[in-house]
Motif scaffolding. Structure first.
Motif, PDB file in Angstrom:
ATOM      1  N   ARG A   4       2.088   1.884  -3.473  1.00 39.42           N
ATOM      2  CA  ARG A   4       1.057   2.494  -4.322  1.00 39.42           C
ATOM      3  C   ARG A   4       0.940   3.994  -4.042  1.00 39.42           C
ATOM      4  NH1 ARG A   4      -1.192  -2.832  -4.295  1.00 39.42           N
ATOM      5  NH2 ARG A   4      -1.965  -2.680  -2.149  1.00 39.42           N
ATOM      6  N   GLU A  22      -0.658   5.527  -7.108  1.00 42.53           N
ATOM      7  CA  GLU A  22      -1.542   4.514  -7.696  1.00 42.53           C
ATOM      8  C   GLU A  22      -2.528   3.943  -6.682  1.00 42.53           C
ATOM      9  OE1 GLU A  22       1.256   1.683  -9.122  1.00 42.53           O
ATOM     10  OE2 GLU A  22       1.721   2.790 -10.975  1.00 42.53           O
ATOM     11  N   GLU A  23      -2.601   4.536  -5.465  1.00 44.09           N
ATOM     12  CA  GLU A  23      -3.484   3.959  -4.436  1.00 44.09           C
ATOM     13  C   GLU A  23      -4.954   4.170  -4.804  1.00 44.09           C
ATOM     14  OE1 GLU A  23      -2.651   8.126  -2.597  1.00 44.09           O
ATOM     15  OE2 GLU A  23      -1.793   6.773  -4.100  1.00 44.09           O
ATOM     16  N   ASP A  24      -5.784   3.255  -4.343  1.00 45.45           N
ATOM     17  CA  ASP A  24      -7.225   3.348  -4.581  1.00 45.45           C
ATOM     18  C   ASP A  24      -7.855   4.269  -3.538  1.00 45.45           C
ATOM     19  OD1 ASP A  24      -7.139   1.525  -6.694  1.00 45.45           O
ATOM     20  OD2 ASP A  24      -7.273  -0.185  -5.318  1.00 45.45           O
ATOM     21  N   VAL A  25      -8.655   5.199  -4.007  1.00 51.35           N
ATOM     22  CA  VAL A  25      -9.361   6.104  -3.092  1.00 51.35           C
ATOM     23  C   VAL A  25     -10.808   6.245  -3.559  1.00 51.35           C
ATOM     24  CG1 VAL A  25      -7.354   7.451  -2.361  1.00 51.35           C
ATOM     25  CG2 VAL A  25      -8.583   8.122  -4.426  1.00 51.35           C
ATOM     26  N   GLU A  26     -11.656   6.538  -2.607  1.00 48.25           N
ATOM     27  CA  GLU A  26     -13.068   6.733  -2.922  1.00 48.25           C
ATOM     28  C   GLU A  26     -13.381   8.222  -2.964  1.00 48.25           C
ATOM     29  OE1 GLU A  26     -15.460   4.625  -0.156  1.00 48.25           O
ATOM     30  OE2 GLU A  26     -14.660   2.654  -0.700  1.00 48.25           O
ATOM     31  N   GLN A  55      -8.885  12.143  -2.136  1.00 46.37           N
ATOM     32  CA  GLN A  55      -7.891  12.288  -3.202  1.00 46.37           C
ATOM     33  C   GLN A  55      -6.672  11.436  -2.883  1.00 46.37           C
ATOM     34  OE1 GLN A  55      -7.792  16.740  -2.661  1.00 46.37           O
ATOM     35  NE2 GLN A  55      -7.686  16.707  -4.895  1.00 46.37           N
ATOM     36  N   ARG A  56      -5.943  11.088  -3.916  1.00 44.32           N
ATOM     37  CA  ARG A  56      -4.651  10.449  -3.710  1.00 44.32           C
ATOM     38  C   ARG A  56      -3.695  11.418  -3.029  1.00 44.32           C
ATOM     39  NH1 ARG A  56      -4.019   7.277  -9.545  1.00 44.32           N
ATOM     40  NH2 ARG A  56      -5.100   5.355  -8.879  1.00 44.32           N
ATOM     41  N   ASP A 102       0.832  -1.206   0.000  1.00 40.75           N
ATOM     42  CA  ASP A 102       0.000   0.000   0.000  1.00 40.75           C
ATOM     43  C   ASP A 102       0.865   1.255   0.000  1.00 40.75           C
ATOM     44  OD1 ASP A 102      -2.367  -1.288  -0.189  1.00 40.75           O
ATOM     45  OD2 ASP A 102      -3.076  -0.865   1.841  1.00 40.75           O
TER      46      ASP A 102
END
Length: 618
Positions: free
Chosen positions: A353, A358-362, A366-367, A350
């Motif tokens: 990323r 490249e991390e996943d966020v909802e 924001q990244r 993690d």
């Protein structure tokens, strides 16, 4: 008068399985998760509530003055064939007691109440379940609640009235609950607190059934008022009212059993001058039993679809909560090391990323780099704004120089010292904003990494603490190195230098824009000021572009890339240099929560199977 109908085939196939279903769900403990359809019995103290329940159940329950019911009592009545013996089962907490004789019930309930509510006259929200199987009871489940007290007496808590009302409201405010309100027929129904409480949560009376008791105590001349009440002409309820006559204290003293009491009640209504005119099905315990069974059956059928939907939602949420907590630490040193390596590897993945943006966020989150990019944009804007202000200040600087320092030189000959002083002042004033940029980016990275730590190690306080300790140490270390490089960068910027060809090209661009009438320079009339501005703006443009890229590069390298890389290394070192058993000590609260969720999940899954089986067999 009405008699209880025999259990025909339809009843056996439809009503009984339906009531058994909810009883089964309640016995699973599903009421801890969802509201189940139920009939709650409420009434003011001495309203005759216990007498009604006695008549329905065929057993003696605790009775007397003051608070008799001190805990919610789930009364499960199951009709069996005459060839089977009476039996009872009392359960509370994790205890169960088998009852072989109806005479055992009263003392068993009193003892259970003492265990749950303690000595004295306090109450408890913990439930007691009394299951009675007999050929003389209807198929029915009721929840008996404490009688409403107005003024504390004896050793009752001072706020006993509020405690009781809160407990009653907890049940009757649920849309899944029918309120069976017991009211003495010899009092003004409008003044009874139980009916008032029911009307507050059920103003239309759709979930309220009134039961009048003690008709033999009605004053002469008031019988017609009672009849009007039973006929729903006084305070209207959608489910209406019924009237019963239970055993009096004299009947009990004379050892009148419940069977003879029912016969005595039947004759009372049949022979009464006024009450004999009541409509069919409005009076006697037997008619009440039949009515309640039908009400409960219809209510269950009505609420089952919503109950199934709620169960699905609850099941999904419980599964998600359990997944979030993980499976816990496995036993054995070898398994612990594998578990620790896996946890840290997932954590490092993690972090990688985040480093690579490249991390996943909802949404709307924001990244990390997206937040940093905003700060870098603000930095570039601040540089541009400062350059424009420097250009604006140029006219004043140049004109002041002309007045005080100009010698024999002709107009247009540039003074290099003035040029350098303006450039150095610009550089000096941008150093603090650059250091603030470093702090702003650090303030973005630190909580973001802490959030990842919380996600991966929140159930393991020692590992979480060790990770956060490394986070603080390494981030501070990289902050200091980045700060040192930024200060060095600004020291270098005070050496006014640029490659000749770069500077010459930029100077040509500035002069061409001026000739075309573009920008502030076109308005300069004084040749000295204009010539100085050509050089100053050319150099400021180069310096601004250099700082706009170089300062973010320094910050990115130390506060994100280098910092995360070092943190990843230190986390891997933990797998080799630390005691895994110590690092993996789990939070007791989390462990208890996981066990509770597992129990809840098991309960919900079993309830789902019960509902599915009932649906297929219906």
């Amino acid at each position: 008068m009405c008699e209880i109908s025999s259990l025909n085939q339809l009843y056996e196939e439809k009503v009984r399985p339906c009531i058994d279903l909810v009883d089964s769900l309640r016995s699973l403990g599903l009421e801890n998760d969802l509201n189940l359809p139920a009939i709650a019995v409420i009434g003011d103290q001495s309203s005759g509530k216990s007498s009604v329940l006695e008549a329905l159940s065929g057993v003696s329950l605790p009775r007397g003055t003051g608070i008799v019911t001190r805990c919610p009592l789930v009364l499960k009545l199951k009709k069996i064939t005459k060839d089977k013996n009476w039996n009872g089962l009392l359960s509370y907490k994790d205890l169960t007691k088998t009852l072989n004789d109806p005479e055992e019930v009263e003392n068993a309930v009193l003892y259970a109440q003492g265990v749950l509510a303690g000595k004295g006259e306090g109450i408890s929200h913990e439930m007691i379940t009394l299951e009675i199987q007999s050929c003389d009871v209807p198929d029915l489940t009721l929840i008996d609640l404490p009688g409403i007290a107005r003024v504390p007496t004896g050793n009752q808590p001072k706020d006993i009235d509020k405690q009781i009302k809160d407990l009653i409201e907890k049940f009757i405010q649920r849309q899944e609950t029918i309120s069976l309100v017991v009211v003495p027929a010899n009092v003004d129904i409008a003044t009874t607190e139980a009916l008032q409480m029911a009307s507050e949560v059920d103003p239309t009376g759709e979930r309220t059934l009134g039961v009048l008791t003690k008709p033999d105590l009605v004053d002469k001349g008031m019988e017609e008022t009672v009849i009007k009440t039973v006929n729903n002409d006084v305070i209207e309820l959608k489910k209406g009212y019924m009237i019963v006559k239970c055993r009096s204290q004299n009947d009990i003293n004379d050892r009148l059993d419940l069977a003879r009491a029912l016969e005595k009640e039947r004759r009372f209504f049949q022979e009464h001058t006024h009450f004999s005119s009541l409509p069919e099905g409005k009076a006697t315990i037997r008619c009440l039993a039949e009515r309640l069974t039908n009400e409960l059956f219809e209510h269950i059928v009505k609420t089952l679809p919503d109950l199934q939907n709620q169960l699905g939602i609850k099941l999904e949420k419980t599964s998600a909560d359990l997944r979030a907590l993980g499976d816990g630490v496995p036993p054995g040193e070898h398994n612990m090391i594998k578990f620790l390596v896996k946890k840290i590897s997932q954590f490092n993945d993690d972090l990688e990323r985040v480093k690579n943006a490249e991390e996943d966020v909802e949404i709307p989150n924001q990244r990390v780099f997206s937040k940093i990019r905003v700060k870098f944009h603000e930095w570039k804007s601040a540089l541009n704004v400062k350059a424009i202000k420097t250009e604006d200040a140029l006219r004043v600087e140049a004109e002041e120089y002309m007045k005080t320092h100009r010698g024999l030189e002709l107009p247009g000959f540039l003074n290099y010292r003035t040029f350098m002083s303006i450039i150095k002042e610009y550089i000096k004033e941008m150093q603090e904003p650059a250091l603030k940029l470093l702090k702003d980016v650090t303030d973005i990275v630190h909580p973001s990494v802490n959030h990842i730590i919380n996600i991966h190690f929140n159930t393991l306080p020692h590992l979480e603490s060790a990770a956060k300790e490394q986070t603080v140490y390494l981030l501070d270390k990289q902050f200091q190195r980045a700060e040192k490089k930024i200060r060095s960068q600004f020291k270098m910027e005070k050496i006014v230098y640029c490659q000749d060809d770069l500077y010459s090209n930029q100077l040509c661009n500035v002069k061409n824009k001026s000739k075309s009438g573009y920008g502030l320079l076109a308005s300069y009339v004084n040749a000295d000021v204009r010539d100085m501005a050509y050089h100053l703006i050319s150099y400021l443009t180069i310096t601004t572009d250099r700082l706009a890229n170089q300062i973010p590069l320094i910050i990115l390298y130390h506060s994100l890339n280098k910092y995360i890389s070092q943190l990843q290394c230190e986390m891997l070192v933990m797998t080799r240099e630390n005691d895994p058993e110590m690092l993996l000590q789990e939070d007791s609260v989390v462990e208890r929560k996981r066990n509770e969720l597992r129990e809840q999940l098991n309960r919900l899954q079993r309830a789902g199977m019960e509902l599915s089986n009932y649906k297929h067999s219906a």
